[in-house]
Scaffold this motif. Structure first.
Motif, PDB file in Angstrom:
ATOM      1  N   GLN B  65       0.843  -1.172   0.000  1.00  0.00           N
ATOM      2  CA  GLN B  65       0.000   0.000   0.000  1.00  0.00           C
ATOM      3  C   GLN B  65       0.885   1.230   0.000  1.00  0.00           C
ATOM      4  N   TRP B  83      -2.041  11.441   3.296  1.00  0.00           N
ATOM      5  CA  TRP B  83      -1.615  10.338   4.168  1.00  0.00           C
ATOM      6  C   TRP B  83      -2.630   9.219   4.100  1.00  0.00           C
ATOM      7  N   TYR B  84      -2.177   8.040   3.801  1.00  0.00           N
ATOM      8  CA  TYR B  84      -3.081   6.898   3.737  1.00  0.00           C
ATOM      9  C   TYR B  84      -2.980   6.032   4.993  1.00  0.00           C
ATOM     10  N   ASP B 179      -7.566  12.566  -5.527  1.00  0.00           N
ATOM     11  CA  ASP B 179      -8.576  11.671  -4.968  1.00  0.00           C
ATOM     12  C   ASP B 179      -9.378  10.971  -6.056  1.00  0.00           C
ATOM     13  N   LEU B 182      -6.247   8.267  -7.152  1.00  0.00           N
ATOM     14  CA  LEU B 182      -5.890   7.267  -6.150  1.00  0.00           C
ATOM     15  C   LEU B 182      -6.964   7.229  -5.066  1.00  0.00           C
ATOM     16  N   LEU B 183      -7.187   6.053  -4.526  1.00  0.00           N
ATOM     17  CA  LEU B 183      -8.100   5.934  -3.394  1.00  0.00           C
ATOM     18  C   LEU B 183      -7.465   4.968  -2.401  1.00  0.00           C
ATOM     19  N   GLY B 184      -7.290   5.442  -1.202  1.00  0.00           N
ATOM     20  CA  GLY B 184      -6.686   4.575  -0.189  1.00  0.00           C
ATOM     21  C   GLY B 184      -5.307   4.078  -0.592  1.00  0.00           C
ATOM     22  N   GLU B 186      -4.267   3.291  -3.638  1.00  0.00           N
ATOM     23  CA  GLU B 186      -4.236   2.458  -4.842  1.00  0.00           C
ATOM     24  C   GLU B 186      -4.839   3.254  -5.993  1.00  0.00           C
ATOM     25  N   ALA B 187      -4.352   2.977  -7.195  1.00  0.00           N
ATOM     26  CA  ALA B 187      -4.923   3.662  -8.358  1.00  0.00           C
ATOM     27  C   ALA B 187      -6.336   3.134  -8.591  1.00  0.00           C
ATOM     28  N   GLN B 188      -7.288   4.040  -8.792  1.00  0.00           N
ATOM     29  CA  GLN B 188      -8.661   3.579  -9.035  1.00  0.00           C
ATOM     30  C   GLN B 188      -9.025   3.686 -10.502  1.00  0.00           C
TER      31      GLN B 188
END
Lengths: 818, 242
Positions: B65, B83-84, B179, B182-184, B186-188
């Motif tokens: 991650q 920051w994730y 946003d 990337l989400l969390g 990871e690339a969305q």
């Protein structure tokens, strides 16, 4: 109230600030305005104010007071408000603050909102900062969105599910039904996030892993389509179709194929295709190849494929791009255990990377080089690594030196080579080697009997060249002391013998004693070496003279040693040859005991772990040893052994040894009668007040130490009701004009006493007698007591260490006066 | 901070299961047919280790991650932070300071990766801005470089040859784009077009509401209507919302 200034205007204003103070002032002013606006519950400008706050937060100013405002924005109906509100929540809040739970309901509503962008914001926030409580509450909504046909929401829901699973693994099974159709999706976003979700599930649960193995053919098909299909503008990155998705699929295949024959078999072909067909002129292509290599190495792949993978890494090593070289070294390091021979083929390229200018690459290359060392290539590899050690940055030296030591120990082709290599390390990186390398080398030398003449000659030559590398000088002194006779006799089979006279050898050793490059430890080694030579050389007078000169050295350790050696010359001359005999071959473990004790004492200087004689026979001597070692790492153990024959194993001898009281007058201190120790009561006493009766302090205070402006006074009390405990309070004061920092006071007493040092009032002794440090010592069973004290402190930036001995403390017989 | 990174290698000894459960991990049964236990161990503040015990075999797992992403200028000024992993403000500041110093000290010819604490840092400089991502040990550094590059491309498309000032003055837009990509961590979305489309439509949604608001406000004064339209035009070009 006037409208607050716009965000851009604020940014512009803040950027005009010329100093930090000016900026701070502006921000404080604006913060005050924002706070009052918040207080007035102003809805129109809340969004603007929070945005401004977020900017200030990025500049490093506190913005926590905007947390609740973010929640209000999220609850607003306007999209602008929601957008900024969710952004603020992600930046200002996380699961550590309970406030975040207040969002749960808003997020729940927004997940069911009619606008997909609002739903998207809610999903994004949940996937970024959702805590486990939140995830539990909202997992149902996420699961529902994972099943929609809307790809915009579906991809976000998939990543949200990943986050939920990371936070609350037991919710994993809930998402299992929704994964059924994920891979048949055409949209790459959904496909990519689905693969991420499947990866996460497979990694977390072996059951899921087994369940999803059936997806391998489908994944292989998707990957095949990606590499075979023609140009698709939407997902193309420098001629490669969707590298992000390819990498993700390769990673999932790796997990699915790991230790599973059937799955590995099913993916062999596609891996080979990816490995051969991927365009490598750009970084993207190499990213895919790199992932492919990792997958090939991890699954049960065919041997041909593994060779192909290693060769790809070999090609990477020759790449101009530093990043690719770095990646190659990292992955070769991972595979070196399993495919040693294949990696071995690229040895020369790897060794070349040692010369790279980039530290990241150098470090990797060094690690890999050490991993490649074996019995066959040790000579060549060590040559390269020693060259590297010579030229590398200081940050590498310690690791490199210990790597060389380890490799040499494991694969040394000959004793001579081993000794040469270690000596080479000590000459090039002497100050970076670990403390135990000196005793280790000494042990290695003693054990190779046939090499003694050669070694002492080499070390002698090294001493003539350079006396600044302390570990080397210590080893050299030790060897000259032991094997000085071999040195002057000029017998050496390994190389051309050198002609040296006894006087020349003594010149060198005396040079060490006076050189200001030598540490106290080195001087100790050197003095002992000179003493040892008294039985190996013909002339003794010169040695006697040196030893007696150092009898008045200001260094307590050196002085003590010299005084004892002097006594050996005078009183016990008949025993001298026997006492100074050559050391027997040492067991490695023999040096471990004292080393540990020294470490517990917090010594940082190179420890002088003098190789010991075979374990002393009598118990008291052992105790004395330990005490001495405890007191200071510099004590030389053989000193005690020299006194052993004269003093029988009695408590008196022990005290004598401890205090180093082999005085020239020959009048030993009266030995205290070995008393049966009273039960150790300190624990029970700790609740008692320490200074219950000042008037009881019948023992006059005394000054224990007064040197270099540092004065230490002792005051005494006897703790009622137990007369067996004396409480000594030390007061350290400092008359110089600079503070003494890091002040540490240590004390040692003979074993018949029990001593407890309480923590000091401070570790800084203020200058000009403006205060003092006090520390309480409790002594059980006090009698006529001599105490050895050790003081360390930092004065004007330089560390000072001193040892002293107190006069006899008259602690006994005072019970009546209390 | 990474004081306890050297967690004992749990995979060597299957008998250490009780000890692992004691070590603060949460144990829970995955299914009842096999004796499976999953234990989560906090390795450091930023990463956790998952140990799965099936009967007596122990698997070690660590999830990939992205941990965080930072944008900072050559002068060391922070321009964006994402920051994730949950960290306190103090820790974030400390990490940022240390990392900015380390990265800025590196010479331009050096490789883009550095090992930092228990993480791998991938960074790349674009003009005056450094883009810096922290990923985990097992992650693919090269694809992370591509992710950074993709983000830069998105910014560039959105702002039209983006420069540092665009990101300073429209930092919230930069966050919105990130946003949407990337989400969390990871690339969305792997298509540039889709990301930009989503951002544009969300902007439009915001503008429409804004525009209605302005019109409403303007309708009260006779001067306002024209300015509201002008504002809208400006808005479309510079996407100014506040």
């Amino acid at each position: 109230m006037p409208a607050p200034i716009r965000l851009r205007e604020l940014i512009r204003t803040i950027r005009t600030a010329r100093t930090q103070a000016e900026e701070r002032e502006m921000i404080q002013k604006e913060c005050a305005a924002i706070r009052s606006s918040f207080r007035e519950e102003d809805n129109t400008y809340r969004c603007r104010n929070v945005a401004k706050l977020l900017y200030m937060h990025m500049l490093g100013y506190p913005a926590h007071f905007g947390q609740l405002e973010c929640l209000k924005l999220i609850a607003s109906q306007k999209f602008t408000d929601k957008r900024i509100g969710y952004l603020g929540a992600m930046l200002l809040l996380d699961e550590r603050q309970d406030v975040h739970l207040l969002m749960t309901n808003c997020i729940k509503n927004d997940l069911n909102h009619s606008t997909q962008y609002v739903q998207g914001l809610a999903l994004c926030t949940l996937g970024c900062m959702g805590s486990s409580e939140m995830c539990r509450d909202l997992a149902g909504e996420v699961e529902k969105l994972l099943k929609t046909s809307n790809s915009y929401l579906r991809k976000k829901a998939a990543l949200c599910a990943v986050h939920v699973i990371r936070k609350v693994p037991e919710l994993m099974e809930m998402f299992l039904p929704a994964t059924k159709n994920l891979l048949s999706e055409k949209n790459h976003g959904v496909l990519h996030t689905s693969v991420v979700l499947l990866t996460e599930m497979c990694e977390r649960s072996p059951d899921m892993l087994a369940h999803f193995r059936k997806l391998v053919p489908q994944l292989v098909r998707i990957l095949k389509n990606l590499i075979m299909s023609g140009y698709s503008p939407e997902h193309d990155v420098s001629g490669i179709s969707d590298p992000f998705l390819q990498v993700r699929i390769l990673r999932l295949l790796r997990i699915l194929g790991k230790s599973d024959d059937d799955s590995s078999e099913a993916m062999n072909d596609i891996l080979a295709q990816v490995a051969t067909n991927t365009e490598t002129s750009k970084n993207v292509g190499n990213a895919i190849l790199y992932e492919t290599v990792l997958t090939i190495m991890d699954i049960k792949s065919e041997s041909g494929l593994r060779v192909l993978a290693i060769n790809i890494l070999g090609r990477f090593l020759l790449n101009n791009d530093k990043n690719i070289r770095y990646v190659a070294l990292t992955s070769l390091l991972k595979t070196v255990q399993t495919d040693h021979n294949a990696v071995q083929r690229h040895r020369s390229t790897i060794v070349d990377c040692l010369k790279d200018l980039d530290v990241s690459i150098k470090r990797r290359a060094m690690e890999l080089s050490f991993a490649l060392v074996n019995g066959n290539n040790i000579r060549g590899m060590m040559k390269e690594l020693l060259y590297f050690l010579d030229s590398c940055d200081p940050e590498f030296k310690a690791d490199c030196a210990s790597g060389v030591f380890l490799a040499a120990e494991k694969y040394a082709p000959s004793k001579r080579w081993h000794i040469d290599t270690i000596m080479r390390v000590l000459t090039t990186a002497g100050s970076y080697v670990r403390d135990d390398s000196v005793p280790n080398l000494i042990q290695l030398i003693t054990n190779s009997v046939e090499m003694h003449a050669y070694t002492v000659q080499r070390l002698y030559k090294a001493l003539l060249d350079d006396i600044s590398q302390q570990p080397l000088v210590q080893v050299a002194s030790w060897c000259i002391g032991e094997y000085g006779d071999l040195l002057v006799s000029g017998q050496c089979e390994e190389e051309e013998p050198i002609q040296v006279t006894e006087d020349e050898v003594l010149d060198v050793l005396e040079g060490l004693l006076v050189s200001n490059l030598s540490t106290p430890v080195t001087r100790g080694y050197s003095l002992t070496a000179i003493m040892k030579l008294s039985t190996r050389f013909s002339g003794v007078n010169r040695i006697k003279k040196v030893v007696s000169v150092y009898g008045s050295s200001i260094d307590v350790e050196l002085q003590q040693r010299a005084v004892e050696y002097n006594a050996l010359f005078k009183k016990y001359d008949h025993m001298r040859p026997a006492l100074l005999e050559r050391m027997p071959i040492m067991e490695k473990t023999a040096t471990n005991g004292p080393t540990e004790i020294i470490q517990t004492n917090g010594e940082t200087e190179p420890s002088a772990v003098e190789p010991k004689h075979p374990p002393p026979v009598t118990q008291p001597a052992n105790q004395a040893n330990d005490l001495l070692d405890l007191l200071g790492g510099n004590d030389v153990v053989p000193v005690i052994q020299t006194t052993m024959p004269t003093k029988p194993a009695s408590a008196g001898g022990e005290l004598l040894d401890l205090l180093g009281d082999l005085s020239l007058t020959g009048a030993p201190a009266p030995a205290p009668a070995p008393s049966s120790q009273p039960p150790f009561l300190l624990d029970g006493l700790s609740s008692q007040p320490l200074f219950n009766d000042i008037a009881a302090a019948a023992i006059p205070p005394m000054t224990a130490y007064n040197k270099n402006g540092l004065k230490i006074d002792f005051t005494f009390e006897r703790a009622n009701p137990n007369p067996n405990i004396a409480v000594i309070t030390i007061h350290a004061s400092n008359s110089t004009e600079a503070d003494m920092t890091d002040f540490v006071f240590q004390a040692a007493v003979p074993k018949t006493f029990q001593l407890q040092l309480l923590s000091p009032s401070s570790n800084v002794v203020p200058a000009l007698n403006q205060g003092s440090v006090t520390q309480v010592i409790r002594v059980l069973n006090p009698q006529k007591l001599r105490m050895r004290i050790k003081l360390t402190y930092t004065h004007k930036g330089s560390p000072v260490q001193d040892l002293a001995e107190t006069a006899a403390l008259e602690l006994h017989g005072k019970q009546q006066s209390i | 901070m990474n004081g306890d990174t050297s967690a004992p290698p749990a995979n060597q000894d299957a008998g250490s299961r009780p000890a692992l459960s004691r070590g603060g991990g949460v144990a829970w049964p995955v299914s009842s047919q096999r004796n499976t236990t999953v234990v989560h161990i906090k390795v450091s503040r930023s990463s956790s280790l998952v140990v799965v015990v099936v009967d007596d075999d122990v698997f070690l797992i660590s999830s990939f991650q992205m941990q965080f992403m930072l944008l900072f200028s050559r002068q060391g000024k922070l321009r964006l932070q994402k920051w994730y992993v949950p960290l306190s403000d103090k820790e974030k500041k400390k990490i940022t300071r240390e990392l900015v110093q380390t990265v800025l000290a590196r010479k331009p010819k050096m490789c883009s990766f550095l090992e930092w604490r228990d993480l791998k840092v991938v960074y790349k400089r674009y003009a005056s801005l450094y883009f810096c991502c922290a990923i985990e040990e097992q992650d693919n550094e090269l694809i992370t470089l591509e992710i950074i590059h993709r983000y830069v491309e998105l910014l560039d498309k959105y702002f039209g040859s983006v420069c540092e000032l665009d990101i300073i003055f429209n930092f919230e837009k930069a966050y919105f784009i990130l946003d949407e990509f990337l989400l969390g961590g990871e690339a969305q979305e792997t298509s540039k077009k889709n990301v930009l489309k989503a951002i544009e439509q969300a902007d439009l949604l915001q503008e429409n509401i804004d525009f209605q608001m302005r019109l409403f406000a303007a309708s009260r004064s006779s001067v306002g209507v024209m300015t509201a339209y002008e504002d809208l035009l400006l808005l479309r070009s510079s996407t100014r919302c506040m």
